[in-house]
Design an enzyme around this catalytic site. Structure first.
Site, mmCIF file in Angstrom:
data_model
loop_
_atom_site.group_PDB
_atom_site.id
_atom_site.type_symbol
_atom_site.label_atom_id
_atom_site.label_comp_id
_atom_site.label_asym_id
_atom_site.label_seq_id
_atom_site.Cartn_x
_atom_site.Cartn_y
_atom_site.Cartn_z
ATOM 1 N N SER A 1 -39.087 53.065 -16.611
ATOM 2 C CA SER A 1 -37.672 53.438 -16.671
ATOM 3 C C SER A 1 -37.213 53.277 -18.108
ATOM 4 O O SER A 1 -37.830 52.543 -18.893
ATOM 5 C CB SER A 1 -36.856 52.524 -15.750
ATOM 6 O OG SER A 1 -35.471 52.653 -15.996
ATOM 7 N N TYR B 1 -34.700 43.431 -12.684
ATOM 8 C CA TYR B 1 -35.194 44.810 -12.595
ATOM 9 C C TYR B 1 -35.591 45.340 -13.968
ATOM 10 O O TYR B 1 -36.677 45.900 -14.142
ATOM 11 C CB TYR B 1 -34.137 45.719 -11.962
ATOM 12 C CG TYR B 1 -34.543 47.178 -12.015
ATOM 13 C CD1 TYR B 1 -35.501 47.671 -11.126
ATOM 14 C CD2 TYR B 1 -33.998 48.054 -12.954
ATOM 15 C CE1 TYR B 1 -35.906 48.998 -11.182
ATOM 16 C CE2 TYR B 1 -34.394 49.376 -13.009
ATOM 17 C CZ TYR B 1 -35.354 49.843 -12.122
ATOM 18 O OH TYR B 1 -35.757 51.153 -12.188
#
Length: 258
Positions: free
Chosen positions: A139, A152
């Site tokens: 990401s 995360y």
């Protein structure tokens, strides 16, 4: 002989679209996720549209021993994967101090541990054949700390660092590793993470299909790091030059609820 690809988290979002892209390119597919109904529906669609052979293996990849169970099922079926797509993962929105530690640990188990274990289990056969492609879905969160989703962001930083280093280690051995780094993407991830009201998801949101197509093409080229979207590429590059506190503050600003 079929060219097999393993896709984790294939029941929806980016994983589903990567499966569709690979099927269109002639790959047979091992599809795994928790939802057997979604996987069977996808397998049926790919068989109808592309004549794709599919092996459906429903499981929770974050559970203890799940990566080993998947590898064993693949071996028992006589499948030798040429492609591994580590896509399964989830995020939790909110400050760490108020987070459920069980959910946080489950996120680490899936985003980090399962990805690492499955790669370790399937990589040796690729090296013996001197042929293979690994696509790890990271990401743009990987490029900086993320207040509001601290763990995360950290898991995705691990995926990027691991992929980058592993690709370097495998240079010249016929196997490449690509870290796909999408920005905000409409996948349902944001709803599960309870972050759909964050400022990040109020701006440009990519489609899962566009991200999947970009990632598969980058994997086929053997590109080490693939950041989808020109604006995301600019932002990922710019964090190298900005003070760390500024970068962290900006990430926190983007994760605020609006």
């Amino acid at each position: 002989m079929d060219r097999w690809a393993v896709v984790t988290g294939a029941s929806g979002g980016i994983g589903l679209e990567i499966a569709r892209e690979l099927a269109a390119r002639g790959h047979a597919l091992v599809l795994t996720a928790r939802s057997v109904d979604s996987l069977n529906a996808l397998a049926h669609t790919l068989q109808r549209e592309h004549g794709t052979r599919c092996l459906v293996v429903p499981l929770d990849l974050g559970a203890p021993g799940a990566a080993e169970a998947l590898a064993q099922r693949i071996s028992e079926a006589g499948v030798e994967p040429a492609v591994l797509v580590n896509n399964a993962g989830f995020g939790v929105y909110g400050c760490f101090a108020g987070a459920d530690i069980g959910q946080t640990q489950a996120m680490i188990d899936l985003n980090v541990s399962a990805l690492t274990r499955l790669t370790a289990l399937l990589l040796p056969a690729m090296l013996r054949r001197r042929q293979g492609r690994i696509l790890n879905v990271a990401s743009t969160a990987a490029f900086q700390p993320g207040p509001g989703m601290a763990v995360y962001f950290a898991t995705k930083a691990y995926v990027l660092s691991f992929s980058d280093a592993l690709d370097a280690e495998l240079h010249g051995q016929g196997v490449t590793v690509t870290a796909l780094c999408p920005g905000a993407t409409a996948t349902g991830f944001e709803a599960r993470a309870k972050g759909e009201r964050s400022a990040l998801f109020q701006g440009r949101v990519a489609t899962a299909r566009a991200v999947a197509r970009y990632g598969v093409r980058a994997m086929e080229r053997g590109q080490r790091v693939a950041v989808e979207g020109w604006l995301n590429r600019i932002m990922a590059a710019s964090v190298r030059f900005a003070p760390r506190r500024v970068v962290t503050a900006l990430a926190g600003w983007l994760m605020r609820e609006v």
